[in-house]
Scaffold this active site. Structure first.
Site, PDB file in Angstrom:
ATOM      1  N   GLU A  25       0.847  -1.194   0.000  1.00  0.00           N
ATOM      2  CA  GLU A  25       0.000   0.000   0.000  1.00  0.00           C
ATOM      3  C   GLU A  25       0.878   1.237   0.000  1.00  0.00           C
ATOM      4  O   GLU A  25       1.758   1.386   0.844  1.00  0.00           O
ATOM      5  CB  GLU A  25      -0.922   0.011   1.209  1.00  0.00           C
ATOM      6  CG  GLU A  25      -1.733   1.289   1.382  1.00  0.00           C
ATOM      7  CD  GLU A  25      -2.559   1.661   0.158  1.00  0.00           C
ATOM      8  OE1 GLU A  25      -2.465   2.828  -0.285  1.00  0.00           O
ATOM      9  OE2 GLU A  25      -3.271   0.778  -0.372  1.00  0.00           O
ATOM     10  N   THR A  82      -9.492   4.325  -0.767  1.00  0.00           N
ATOM     11  CA  THR A  82     -10.280   5.549  -0.886  1.00  0.00           C
ATOM     12  C   THR A  82     -11.552   5.493  -0.057  1.00  0.00           C
ATOM     13  O   THR A  82     -11.908   6.466   0.621  1.00  0.00           O
ATOM     14  CB  THR A  82     -10.633   5.802  -2.362  1.00  0.00           C
ATOM     15  OG1 THR A  82      -9.428   6.008  -3.107  1.00  0.00           O
ATOM     16  CG2 THR A  82     -11.516   7.031  -2.504  1.00  0.00           C
ATOM     17  N   CYS A  83     -12.249   4.372  -0.083  1.00  0.00           N
ATOM     18  CA  CYS A  83     -13.561   4.283   0.569  1.00  0.00           C
ATOM     19  C   CYS A  83     -13.486   4.682   2.033  1.00  0.00           C
ATOM     20  O   CYS A  83     -14.222   5.544   2.491  1.00  0.00           O
ATOM     21  CB  CYS A  83     -14.116   2.879   0.437  1.00  0.00           C
ATOM     22  SG  CYS A  83     -15.726   2.663   1.225  1.00  0.00           S
ATOM     23  N   HIS A 113     -47.091  -1.829   7.888  1.00  0.00           N
ATOM     24  CA  HIS A 113     -47.596  -0.463   7.716  1.00  0.00           C
ATOM     25  C   HIS A 113     -47.242   0.364   8.959  1.00  0.00           C
ATOM     26  O   HIS A 113     -47.337  -0.119  10.076  1.00  0.00           O
ATOM     27  CB  HIS A 113     -49.117  -0.497   7.549  1.00  0.00           C
ATOM     28  CG  HIS A 113     -49.746   0.866   7.493  1.00  0.00           C
ATOM     29  ND1 HIS A 113     -49.715   1.643   6.358  1.00  0.00           N
ATOM     30  CD2 HIS A 113     -50.395   1.591   8.446  1.00  0.00           C
ATOM     31  CE1 HIS A 113     -50.330   2.781   6.608  1.00  0.00           C
ATOM     32  NE2 HIS A 113     -50.752   2.783   7.874  1.00  0.00           N
TER      33      HIS A 113
END
Length: 469
Positions: A42, A49-50, A453
């Site tokens: 790395e 990035t995330c 609902h």
């Protein structure tokens, strides 16, 4: 072609992962846990990035912006809040703390995995299966492996605009470092990233101007979706300019002046800040792929087959670097395909996998499957169901009535071909329809299905009532 001096102290691994993003980290851990000696390289920040400057910090900050917006409109619900102030430093501190937690978890996972070694540095190919890692201190190490996985992601595209190199523009990364709210933010690009930032900073208190070269924002979406997004952003006093050509960007005193042609009209926009958000490009330029023979397209995306393998046997590409849908969840799915095929001897592929996505404006824009435009282009026999959110009970009760639900249904089989949900919690509603699509559930079954609902999902009864009266 870069030619590296031969080294005799090469370190050999069974597998090398280049890039510690959302595919790279879990893949590296799984390969090591399967008994393979594994290295992960790395060059910047573990997590990609995330975690560091994409999904995690931006969605945390968007939550703060929504809280400010809801506080200001709370009087519509009978709640009087006399004053709303935004402390951007505190907003940033919260986002940074979440990033630190997620990044730390990824780092700990690597460190605690036996047989897995992390190298911090920039990787490049010396030959087909030979990687040189250049550390920040200038030292180099050479690694070899039979299996190599490339997960290096993408970076912001900086368009060629006259004068742009002379100003201090922002990117989707650098804008996260701001500790003061911009007085006036100009955003070049009217798509997903630009619109999220635009609404967020508008809600923080910035004047926001969006410049988009296409005739509409979100030009990849159906026209009615683009129009609906334009309407709710305009209602928040965001200035949207389309069909724009940017002629020049430069300083005017201590401000940034952008000279544009919009349609047939020329005008100048003077602002305190400017964000470039026109898209992203793969970070392949420093890999020296010419040394290993891996093929790319004209944009630099690595070409792969439906098993994610390149033209060079044993070299794979995952995530944004390979082109196609540039989403974290797609990168993660890439990892699961590659790992299971190589270690568990499955025969998985990327062919026909679902590609859901969500833009985290408020309301959210969520998509799965075909749009109406795509169905029409494919000359399919289809039906369209549309339900405005102003007709959704849950939306009315919660004062969240912007947007609409839209589904494309096969006229013969009644199977759902695609859906676009522009609504509060649109991503969650879309995911219900994605599962229906994956399970082969028809729109009639949903029309007469029983849902609790009052929920947003219950409104899918009403959406498909447009087809099944």
């Amino acid at each position: 072609m870069i030619v590296y001096a031969k080294q005799t102290d090469m370190k050999h691994y069974d597998a090398i992962i280049i890039g510690a993003g959302q595919a790279g980290v879990p893949l590296a851990k799984k390969m090591a846990e399967a008994g393979k000696k594994t290295a992960i390289i790395e060059k910047r920040l573990v997590g990609g990035t995330c975690i560091n400057d994409g999904c995690t910090p931006t969605k945390a900050m968007i939550a703060s912006a929504k809280a400010a917006y809801q506080a200001r409109k709370a009087s519509e619900l009978g709640i009087i809040i006399s004053d709303v102030n935004v402390d951007l430093k505190k907003v940033k501190k919260r986002a940074d703390s979440i990033v630190k937690m997620f990044k730390g978890s990824a780092e700990d996972g690597i460190e605690e995995t036996k047989g897995l070694k992390l190298y911090m540095g920039e990787a490049s190919f010396a030959s087909e299966k030979e990687i040189v890692v250049k550390g920040k201190d200038g030292t180099t190490e050479t690694l070899t492996a039979d299996l190599i996985f490339i997960n290096i992601g993408a970076k912001t595209i900086i368009p060629e605009i006259d004068g742009i190199e002379e100003i201090d523009y922002l990117t989707s990364t650098s804008i996260l470092d701001l500790e003061e709210i911009p007085e006036h933010l100009v955003i070049v690009g009217g798509n997903y990233i630009g619109l999220e930032f635009g609404q967020m900073f508008s809600r923080f208190g910035s004047q926001v101007t969006i410049l988009e070269q296409s005739p509409v924002i979100l030009s990849k979406e159906d026209d009615d979706i683009s129009k609906a997004v334009t309407e709710f952003l305009a209602a928040e006093k965001i200035d949207i300019n389309t069909d724009v050509k940017i002629n020049h960007i430069g300083w005017k005193g201590d401000r940034i002046e952008t000279t544009i042609t919009s349609g047939k009209k020329d005008k100048k926009i003077t602002a305190t800040h400017l964000l470039i958000a026109v898209g992203r490009a793969p970070q392949t330029q420093h890999l020296h792929l010419e040394n290993c023979g891996v093929e790319t397209d004209e944009h630099g995306h690595i070409l792969v087959n439906d098993k994610l393998e390149t033209n060079v046997k044993g070299i794979y590409a995952l995530g944004d670097v390979k082109g196609g849908p540039a989403f974290t969840h797609i990168a993660y799915n890439d990892y699961t395909i590659v790992y299971r095929n190589l270690i568990e001897n499955t025969n998985l592929s990327t062919a026909d996998r679902p590609v859901p996505y969500c833009m985290f404006t408020d309301p959210q824009l969520a998509r799965i499957g075909l749009s109406e435009r795509e169905a029409k282009a494919q000359k399919l026999d289809y039906q369209v169901a549309v339900l405005p959110m102003k007709n959704v009970a849950r939306g009315i009760e919660t004062n969240e009535t912007s947007g609409l639900m839209k589904a494309i249904v096969d006229a013969k089989t009644d199977k759902i071909l695609g859906a676009t949900i522009l609504a509060s919690e649109g991503g969650e509603i879309m995911s219900v329809l994605q599962m229906a699509m994956q399970g082969g559930i028809t729109s009639e079954q949903i029309r007469y299905g029983i849902f609790a609902h009052p929920t947003y999902t219950e409104s899918l009864n009403n959406l498909f009532m447009k087809i099944h009266q």
